[in-house]
Motif scaffolding. Structure first.
Motif, PDB file in Angstrom:
ATOM      1  N   LEU A 297       0.843  -1.186   0.000  1.00 30.36           N
ATOM      2  CA  LEU A 297       0.000   0.000   0.000  1.00 30.36           C
ATOM      3  C   LEU A 297       0.883   1.241   0.000  1.00 30.36           C
ATOM      4  CD1 LEU A 297      -2.624  -1.029   2.731  1.00 30.36           C
ATOM      5  CD2 LEU A 297      -2.662  -1.519   0.270  1.00 30.36           C
ATOM      6  N   LEU A 298       0.459   2.271  -0.694  1.00 28.67           N
ATOM      7  CA  LEU A 298       1.211   3.526  -0.745  1.00 28.67           C
ATOM      8  C   LEU A 298       0.922   4.327   0.519  1.00 28.67           C
ATOM      9  CD1 LEU A 298       0.474   4.533  -4.460  1.00 28.67           C
ATOM     10  CD2 LEU A 298       2.372   3.157  -3.580  1.00 28.67           C
ATOM     11  N   ASP A 299       1.964   4.713   1.223  1.00 31.28           N
ATOM     12  CA  ASP A 299       1.821   5.384   2.517  1.00 31.28           C
ATOM     13  C   ASP A 299       2.413   6.782   2.415  1.00 31.28           C
ATOM     14  OD1 ASP A 299       1.747   6.211   5.118  1.00 31.28           O
ATOM     15  OD2 ASP A 299       2.527   4.350   5.959  1.00 31.28           O
ATOM     16  N   HIS A 300       1.565   7.801   2.585  1.00 29.13           N
ATOM     17  CA  HIS A 300       2.011   9.194   2.484  1.00 29.13           C
ATOM     18  C   HIS A 300       1.962   9.895   3.839  1.00 29.13           C
ATOM     19  CE1 HIS A 300       1.838   8.912  -1.911  1.00 29.13           C
ATOM     20  NE2 HIS A 300       0.697   8.279  -1.756  1.00 29.13           N
ATOM     21  N   ARG A 301       1.950   9.150   4.925  1.00 29.20           N
ATOM     22  CA  ARG A 301       1.746   9.782   6.229  1.00 29.20           C
ATOM     23  C   ARG A 301       2.991  10.473   6.762  1.00 29.20           C
ATOM     24  NH1 ARG A 301      -0.437   4.780   9.506  1.00 29.20           N
ATOM     25  NH2 ARG A 301       1.189   3.831   8.210  1.00 29.20           N
TER      26      ARG A 301
ATOM     27  N   ASP B 118       7.223  11.992   6.370  1.00 26.36           N
ATOM     28  CA  ASP B 118       7.880  13.078   5.659  1.00 26.36           C
ATOM     29  C   ASP B 118       8.151  12.732   4.199  1.00 26.36           C
ATOM     30  OD1 ASP B 118       7.911  14.577   7.980  1.00 26.36           O
ATOM     31  OD2 ASP B 118       9.869  13.811   8.613  1.00 26.36           O
ATOM     32  N   TYR B 119       8.161  11.459   3.902  1.00 24.37           N
ATOM     33  CA  TYR B 119       8.385  11.026   2.527  1.00 24.37           C
ATOM     34  C   TYR B 119       7.536   9.786   2.256  1.00 24.37           C
ATOM     35  CZ  TYR B 119      11.497   7.794   4.970  1.00 24.37           C
ATOM     36  OH  TYR B 119      12.000   6.855   5.835  1.00 24.37           O
ATOM     37  N   PRO B 120       7.131   9.573   1.006  1.00 24.72           N
ATOM     38  CA  PRO B 120       6.281   8.415   0.703  1.00 24.72           C
ATOM     39  C   PRO B 120       7.033   7.106   0.888  1.00 24.72           C
ATOM     40  CG  PRO B 120       6.966   9.513  -1.313  1.00 24.72           C
ATOM     41  CD  PRO B 120       7.410  10.389  -0.192  1.00 24.72           C
ATOM     42  N   ARG B 121       6.297   6.093   1.320  1.00 24.91           N
ATOM     43  CA  ARG B 121       6.891   4.778   1.524  1.00 24.91           C
ATOM     44  C   ARG B 121       5.819   3.729   1.274  1.00 24.91           C
ATOM     45  NH1 ARG B 121       5.903   2.330   6.582  1.00 24.91           N
ATOM     46  NH2 ARG B 121       4.525   3.566   7.926  1.00 24.91           N
ATOM     47  N   LEU B 122       6.202   2.479   1.390  1.00 24.68           N
ATOM     48  CA  LEU B 122       5.267   1.369   1.266  1.00 24.68           C
ATOM     49  C   LEU B 122       5.001   0.765   2.631  1.00 24.68           C
ATOM     50  CD1 LEU B 122       6.790  -0.467  -1.847  1.00 24.68           C
ATOM     51  CD2 LEU B 122       4.788   1.034  -1.831  1.00 24.68           C
ATOM     52  N   ARG B 123       3.795   0.347   2.839  1.00 20.96           N
ATOM     53  CA  ARG B 123       3.492  -0.520   3.976  1.00 20.96           C
ATOM     54  C   ARG B 123       2.772  -1.738   3.437  1.00 20.96           C
ATOM     55  NH1 ARG B 123      -1.569  -0.164   6.790  1.00 20.96           N
ATOM     56  NH2 ARG B 123      -3.078   1.142   5.682  1.00 20.96           N
ATOM     57  N   TYR B 124       2.783  -2.813   4.190  1.00 22.77           N
ATOM     58  CA  TYR B 124       2.270  -4.079   3.674  1.00 22.77           C
ATOM     59  C   TYR B 124       1.196  -4.635   4.602  1.00 22.77           C
ATOM     60  CZ  TYR B 124       6.233  -4.005   0.487  1.00 22.77           C
ATOM     61  OH  TYR B 124       7.129  -3.648  -0.487  1.00 22.77           O
ATOM     62  N   VAL B 125       0.172  -5.205   3.997  1.00 20.63           N
ATOM     63  CA  VAL B 125      -0.866  -5.906   4.739  1.00 20.63           C
ATOM     64  C   VAL B 125      -0.980  -7.317   4.172  1.00 20.63           C
ATOM     65  CG1 VAL B 125      -2.157  -3.828   5.333  1.00 20.63           C
ATOM     66  CG2 VAL B 125      -2.694  -5.032   3.211  1.00 20.63           C
ATOM     67  N   PHE B 126      -1.560  -8.201   4.968  1.00 16.23           N
ATOM     68  CA  PHE B 126      -1.767  -9.587   4.567  1.00 16.23           C
ATOM     69  C   PHE B 126      -3.235  -9.927   4.727  1.00 16.23           C
ATOM     70  CE2 PHE B 126       2.602  -9.208   5.849  1.00 16.23           C
ATOM     71  CZ  PHE B 126       3.306  -9.981   4.935  1.00 16.23           C
ATOM     72  N   ASP B 127      -3.744 -10.725   3.798  1.00 16.32           N
ATOM     73  CA  ASP B 127      -5.127 -11.169   3.887  1.00 16.32           C
ATOM     74  C   ASP B 127      -5.233 -12.303   4.899  1.00 16.32           C
ATOM     75  OD1 ASP B 127      -7.876 -11.190   3.053  1.00 16.32           O
ATOM     76  OD2 ASP B 127      -7.454 -13.043   1.957  1.00 16.32           O
TER      77      ASP B 127
END
Length: 284
Positions: A80-84, A86-95
């Motif tokens: 998932l794209l994370d803009h929270r 100071d800079y954009p990053r990725l975070r991951y979730v699992f089903d």
């Protein structure tokens, strides 16, 4: 990491452009977003792009520490794209399908529209949204139309600035409004129907999706998607609250019949994903 982020940012852009290209693609996105309604539109889009059949998603630590379930070795996270920050990053979730249980695992239970809920649910939603009472399907139809109109009244002015390059560009303000309201109402209706009926197509006219095709640029698709997600989430949360009320009343009734007054509610993963994007509470 920058390369990975750019890859998934491009995936989001390509998916946004693609989902309004056909009825089936848009309906597929709406079905995914309905199951994961507590996520934002942006996250729903990313989950649909990578795992359209996902049903309940959470981050690794939440599955492990709060739900006492473990993520299977080799499972691929959903980026998932994370803009929270100071800079954009990725975070991951699992089903949930990526996880296995332990002896102390918490229950993952998603609500469903049982037959016994339909009449009280229709009445409750009609009261909440001040629409004409009737069958659950007719109430959903009325709510979808009303909320699409209200959303346009609040935010429609924003759409006029982003229609360049889309099929909406040739429309005057009135026809942009008509196209948006019809596309949003049809989309909200379908999203709600996928969770509230076994066969949403039985209550749906395919021509209702016609205006969706006008939203054929990333900006216009995102505007429509955010509107549909926002409206659907609000109604789904009302549905979930009403189901909890109905279930609690049934428990209390059984308790009185058995001469008990000790009704308690269990802790569980209630539905659809982690709305608390910055916290660690259980999804839903």
């Amino acid at each position: 990491m920058a390369g990975k982020y750019e890859f998934y940012a491009q995936l989001a852009e390509e998916t946004a452009k693609r989902i309004t290209g056909s009825r089936e693609a848009w309906k597929g996105f709406l079905a995914t977003s309905a199951r994961l309604y507590k996520y934002t539109y942006e996250d729903q889009l990313m989950i649909y792009a990578q795992r359209p059949d996902a049903t309940a998603c959470a981050e690794y630590d939440l599955w492990n520490e709060r739900m006492h379930r473990y993520v299977r070795r080799g499972s691929k996270g959903i980026a998932l794209l994370d803009h929270r920050g100071d800079y954009p990053r990725l975070r991951y979730v699992f089903d949930v399908s990526d996880t296995e249980t332990r002896w102390n695992s918490r229950e993952v239970q998603l609500w469903s529209m049982q037959d016994s809920y339909r009449v009280p649910m229709a009445q409750a939603l009609a009261d909440i949204y001040d629409v004409e009472p009737g069958s659950l399907e007719s109430v959903i139809d009325e709510i979808s139309l009303k909320k699409a109109r209200e959303y346009w009244e609040d935010y429609g002015w924003e759409l006029g600035d982003i229609v360049e390059g889309s099929f909406l560009e040739e429309y005057d303000e009135l026809n942009i409004e008509v196209s948006f309201r019809q596309a949003a109402a049809a989309s909200v209706k379908y999203a709600l129907m996928t969770r509230c009926t076994d066969r949403p197509e039985d209550f749906f006219d395919e021509e209702e999706f016609q205006n969706v095709f006008d939203f054929n640029t990333r900006q216009t698709v995102n505007a429509l998607g955010k509107a549909v997600s926002s409206i659907s989430t609000e109604v789904f949360e009302e549905i979930a609250r009403t189901i909890r009320t109905i279930e609690l009343e049934k428990l209390e009734e059984r308790s009185r019949e058995n001469g008990r007054d000790d009704v308690q509610t269990g802790r569980r993963l209630s539905d659809s994903g982690d709305r608390d994007q910055g916290g660690d509470r259980a999804p839903g």
